[in-house]
Design an enzyme around this catalytic site. Sequence first.
Site, mmCIF file in Angstrom:
data_model
loop_
_atom_site.group_PDB
_atom_site.id
_atom_site.type_symbol
_atom_site.label_atom_id
_atom_site.label_comp_id
_atom_site.label_asym_id
_atom_site.label_seq_id
_atom_site.Cartn_x
_atom_site.Cartn_y
_atom_site.Cartn_z
ATOM 1 N N LEU A 48 10.293 -21.113 -5.160
ATOM 2 C CA LEU A 48 9.565 -19.859 -4.428
ATOM 3 C C LEU A 48 8.046 -20.105 -4.862
ATOM 4 O O LEU A 48 7.877 -20.083 -6.309
ATOM 5 C CB LEU A 48 10.177 -18.518 -4.434
ATOM 6 N N HIS B 291 1.998 3.219 -9.072
ATOM 7 C CA HIS B 291 1.884 1.720 -9.479
ATOM 8 C C HIS B 291 2.997 1.137 -10.233
ATOM 9 O O HIS B 291 3.501 -0.099 -10.170
ATOM 10 C CB HIS B 291 0.589 1.594 -9.998
ATOM 11 N N ASP C 66 0.937 -1.180 0.177
ATOM 12 C CA ASP C 66 -0.039 0.183 0.025
ATOM 13 C C ASP C 66 0.936 1.188 -0.040
ATOM 14 O O ASP C 66 2.003 1.210 0.497
ATOM 15 C CB ASP C 66 -0.754 0.035 1.077
#
Length: 237
Positions: free
Chosen positions: A121, A27, A10
């Site tokens: 991962l 973004h 955020d």
Amino acid sequence: MPKHVAVIMDGNGRWAKKRFLPRVAGHVKGVELVREMVRACLERGIDYLTLFAFSSENWRRPQEEVSLLMQLFVKALEQEIEKLNSNGVRLRVVGDLQRFEPRLQLLIQKGEEKTANNTRLNLTIAANYGGRWDIMQGLNCMLAAQPEKSGDWTEADLEPWLSMSFAPEPDLFIRTGGEERISNFLLWQLAYSELYFTPSLWPDFNTLEFDKAIASYQQRERRFGRTSEQLSGKPDA
Ligand code: IPE
Ligand code: IPE
Ligand code: MG
């Protein structure tokens, strides 16, 4: 080391605003940080990284921002899949994907298929995800799978139907951007996660900060309802 780290990324908008840039610039920068975090998890031997990229509620944003976020998602998938694959990363996207345009859905499907055998991962992107949505879709699937059964449902009955059933529950939850809330992220799975909040905006987050979060996690005593004495095996346990 935590096995599973879940992150609410955020603060992109505020990062951009501080620089007099459009929100989308935040973004774009945020995607770079995702790359850095994936690298950091690979280096530290963390098995699962789950990132909240777009919530069920984020459709409420201005149409232009939503559409730019979708374009960024498409671009990131197109550009990153090869590299993720060669690094042994398995990609999954969880959320209500039907609402996305067909091209994006196809890219997601291809990316998941291509990386399906990787084990170094597990990278999971939560997109059009909501914790309440997840529990409800899980319930519906659970009930549909055994229509003859009535009553006596247990937590273990529901768990295989939740979006994150493939992963252990997050050990460490990180939220950047200064807000101290869950915003309808993994409601079921965060029951016993260690929570870490930092005022750093997501585009300013870095491996140093990540290590700070991990260090904080490593100092916590995870009791899961027990007493401290029980955990240390002292005689009065
Ligand atoms: C998080 O950053 C990214 C998404 C929700 C897609 P924000 O866009 O929420 O950034 P702030 O909170 O407005 O700074
Ligand atoms: C949460 O961030 C969702 C993501 C980071 C994808 P928001 O910025 O949308 O959360 P609220 O609205 O401040 O709670
Ligand atoms: Mg926000």
